[in-house]
Design a protein around this motif. Structure first.
Motif, PDB file in Angstrom:
ATOM      1  N   UNK A   1      -7.036  -2.307  -1.423  1.00 13.38           N
ATOM      2  CA  UNK A   1      -6.112  -3.168  -0.667  1.00 13.38           C
ATOM      3  C   UNK A   1      -6.784  -4.395  -0.204  1.00 13.38           C
ATOM      4  N   UNK A   2      -7.945  -4.860  -0.434  1.00  8.68           N
ATOM      5  CA  UNK A   2      -8.325  -6.060   0.196  1.00  8.68           C
ATOM      6  C   UNK A   2      -7.620  -7.090  -1.100  1.00  8.68           C
ATOM      7  N   UNK A   3      -7.477  -6.764  -2.212  1.00 12.68           N
ATOM      8  CA  UNK A   3      -7.031  -7.559  -3.062  1.00 12.68           C
ATOM      9  C   UNK A   3      -5.497  -7.949  -2.708  1.00 12.68           C
ATOM     10  N   UNK A   4      -4.681  -6.781  -2.374  1.00  9.81           N
ATOM     11  CA  UNK A   4      -3.466  -6.912  -1.823  1.00  9.81           C
ATOM     12  C   UNK A   4      -3.195  -7.800  -0.651  1.00  9.81           C
ATOM     13  N   UNK A   5      -4.039  -7.667   0.249  1.00  4.98           N
ATOM     14  CA  UNK A   5      -4.262  -8.468   1.444  1.00  4.98           C
ATOM     15  C   UNK A   5      -4.595 -10.048   0.931  1.00  4.98           C
ATOM     16  N   UNK A   6      -5.404 -10.183   0.046  1.00 14.05           N
ATOM     17  CA  UNK A   6      -5.609 -11.404  -0.572  1.00 14.05           C
ATOM     18  C   UNK A   6      -4.517 -12.234  -0.756  1.00 14.05           C
ATOM     19  N   UNK A   7      -3.558 -11.414  -1.674  1.00 11.49           N
ATOM     20  CA  UNK A   7      -2.579 -11.904  -2.126  1.00 11.49           C
ATOM     21  C   UNK A   7      -1.549 -12.274  -0.921  1.00 11.49           C
TER      22      UNK A   7
ATOM     23  N   UNK B   1       0.817  -1.149   0.065  1.00  8.13           N
ATOM     24  CA  UNK B   1       0.095   0.056   0.056  1.00  8.13           C
ATOM     25  C   UNK B   1       0.751   1.372   0.057  1.00  8.13           C
ATOM     26  N   UNK B   2       1.906   1.174   0.537  1.00 11.48           N
ATOM     27  CA  UNK B   2       2.837   2.387   0.835  1.00 11.48           C
ATOM     28  C   UNK B   2       3.291   2.950  -0.710  1.00 11.48           C
ATOM     29  N   UNK B   3       3.543   2.163  -1.577  1.00  6.64           N
ATOM     30  CA  UNK B   3       3.826   2.737  -2.862  1.00  6.64           C
ATOM     31  C   UNK B   3       2.846   2.512  -3.785  1.00  6.64           C
ATOM     32  N   UNK B   4       1.449   2.327  -3.402  1.00  7.39           N
ATOM     33  CA  UNK B   4       0.472   2.149  -4.398  1.00  7.39           C
ATOM     34  C   UNK B   4      -0.318   3.740  -4.377  1.00  7.39           C
TER      35      UNK B   4
ATOM     36  N   UNK C   1     -12.913  -9.630  -7.934  1.00  9.41           N
ATOM     37  CA  UNK C   1     -13.107  -9.788  -6.596  1.00  9.41           C
ATOM     38  C   UNK C   1     -11.991 -10.626  -6.007  1.00  9.41           C
ATOM     39  N   UNK C   2     -12.165 -10.792  -4.720  1.00  6.89           N
ATOM     40  CA  UNK C   2     -11.268 -11.457  -3.839  1.00  6.89           C
ATOM     41  C   UNK C   2     -11.120 -13.010  -4.347  1.00  6.89           C
ATOM     42  N   UNK C   3     -12.333 -13.499  -4.889  1.00  7.18           N
ATOM     43  CA  UNK C   3     -12.747 -14.721  -5.345  1.00  7.18           C
ATOM     44  C   UNK C   3     -12.146 -14.876  -6.842  1.00  7.18           C
ATOM     45  N   UNK C   4     -11.495 -13.885  -7.305  1.00  2.00           N
ATOM     46  CA  UNK C   4     -11.052 -13.840  -8.729  1.00  2.00           C
ATOM     47  C   UNK C   4     -12.097 -13.926  -9.772  1.00  2.00           C
TER      48      UNK C   4
END
Length: 509
Positions: free
Chosen positions: A121-127, A112-115, A449-452
């Protein structure tokens, strides 16, 4: 052409066939044809054979599905095959062996810091939460990690490296041949032209087999290449698009920022926007298309140890800055000097400070791609002669730079000299290279979505039977993709898409 014009033109230019028209399609007025006769039928079709597509296909096959992977190119692997594939992972064996405390939340915060707070952000957390599963997925299928790294921008050491893309993709494809050949078919030179829908659900693809990518005129391949034989292939459960990004599409990049049309790329020659436009035609929501990510043969975080000077021998940028700011400034300098790239110079201390010594070594061994070679020279006079600088001009630039470092203040560009860890241009030998940014990754793509699952731009609802993973998607990384975070993105959503397409209730085709 601005983004709005591009979106409208993309939708209007792709004329729908009678066999493949979606009721979701913006600016496309046609009806579905429910009488399609498929030449073949599989449970799952995966478009793309890079790390995202390969992971999704293996996952779906191991869930017991009959899977087809199609790739338009003549070699499997996409851009993943030639990428470094550094892999940021939370919870690897290497982290645990060193007692490093990490968490998915910390990795997602680093992303997130470089985004610039673009993206989801939920997609990044899912990753981040899926990286440990992907790590063991790879190890269990024969991938051997050779190095463990602390890379710039990461709060803790978390990157593992197998030796480059070929050391990941090829073992996975070997695994498919040895263990899944009875239910997973891989087909190269098979180009997807359209999606077949029935009652709003994606049920298959219109493809061309024996298609030959036009390497002589790649910029117009999508518009003019008519090679191949048309076939219709059904998907009882669903389709996963893992078809990659568009960083070779200079027309689209130039539409977003004119200067980007002049960038080079090490990406697969087929990394263009044809598939993206087709998905948009059917209503897939595209996000972040105006964003871009410039990269260098060496890590952006390691530019800071050196000095950049233009062909006149003058500094022109803060070497400790944002990757895209540095890159765009370099491109403007190149334009001023008839395409001649600036010079990047390190002393021995600067070279010793590198975060990623593996990529430094590749550059020294002339194994770091196009324009990626670095040269070791004993004196500044040798640097000047080798790169065709007037010795006095180069010496003055170096003296001024060293004087600024000694003073502790960069009055011209605001570089934070307190972070230099002793690096200057004082300790021979010196290391130098011409530095040109490349576009090797595009953050924009279809929204998931988080479910792709893909999202319909017209209704905000989900497309039934359509999933996406990897660089074809947008919204995971935002304005900047943190170093070593493409691999976990592709792998995580490869796993998730493979799981969720497998969970779809099959239809009778």
């Amino acid at each position: 052409m601005d983004r709005r014009t591009f979106l409208k033109a993309s939708a209007m230019s792709a004329t729908a066939t009678a066999l493949s028209v979606s009721s979701f399609a913006p600016l496309v007025d046609a009806e579905e044809n429910t009488d399609v006769k498929f030449d073949e039928v599989f449970d799952v079709i995966v478009v793309g054979s890079g790390i995202a597509g390969t992971t999704s296909a293996i996952t779906a096959a191991e869930h017991g599905n009959k899977v087809l992977v199609v790739d338009k190119m003549n070699i499997f692997g996409g851009t993943s095959l030639v990428s470094g594939l550094n892999f940021s992972c939370v919870g690897s064996d290497e982290q645990k062996a060193q007692g490093i405390k990490d968490s998915p939340e910390l990795m997602a915060e680093d992303m997130r810091k470089v985004s610039d707070d673009y993206g989801d952000p939920e997609l990044a957390l899912t990753v981040a939460r899926t990286t440990e599963r992907f790590y063991h997925f790879l190890k269990d299928r024969g991938i051997v990690f050779k190095q463990f790294k602390q890379l710039g921008g990461h709060s803790v050491a978390r990157a593992v490296w197998a030796g480059g893309g070929a050391y990941v993709i090829r073992p996975l494809h070997d695994y498919i041949q040895k263990n899944l050949s009875d239910r997973l078919t891989m087909r190269k030179r098979c180009k997807v032209d359209d999606i077949v829908f029935k009652d709003g659900r994606a049920i298959g693809l219109k493809v061309r087999e024996n298609y030959y990518f036009n390497f002589d005129d790649p910029e117009h391949d999508d518009e003019t290449n008519k090679t191949g034989k048309v076939k219709y292939i059904g998907a009882r459960k669903g389709i996963v698009f893992a078809s990659g990004g568009y960083c070779r599409d200079k027309k689209l990049l130039g539409a977003e920022s004119d200067i980007l049309a002049g960038t080079n790329s090490d990406a697969n020659p087929g990394a263009r926007s044809g598939t993206l436009k087709m998905l948009m035609k059917h209503g897939a929501q595209a996000v972040n298309l105006s964003l871009f990510r410039l990269a260098y043969p060496i890590p952006t975080e390691d530019l800071m140890w050196g000095m950049l000077i233009n062909p006149e021998g003058k500094r022109f940028v803060n070497e400790f800055g944002n990757r895209n700011t540095i890159g765009m400034t370099i491109l403007k300098e190149k334009k001023k000097f008839d395409g001649k790239a600036p010079l990047l110079i390190y002393d021995q201390t600067g070279a010793d400070n590198f975060h990623d010594k593996q990529r430094f070594t590749l550059s020294m061994e002339a194994k770091n791609g196009y324009e990626g070679t670095m040269y070791k020279l004993d004196t500044l006079e040798e640097v000047a002669k080798f790169f065709e600088y007037e010795p006095k001009i180069l010496k003055k630039a170096v003296d001024d730079y060293n004087a600024a470092i000694d003073s502790g203040v960069d009055k011209e560009f605001g570089k934070d000299f307190t972070q230099m860890n002793g690096a200057a241009l004082k300790k021979a030998p010196f290391y130098a290279m011409r530095l040109t940014p490349k576009c090797t990754y595009t953050p924009g793509g279809v929204r998931i979505t988080k479910e792709a699952q893909m999202i319909n731009s017209q209704t905000g609802e989900l497309f039934e039977g359509l999933f996406a993973a990897g660089e074809v998607t947008g919204g995971v990384h935002g304005a900047m993709r943190l170093t070593a975070c493409s691999m976990p993105d592709c792998g995580s959503f490869g796993l998730i898409s493979g799981d969720n397409v497998s969970a779809m209730k099959p239809i009778d085709l």
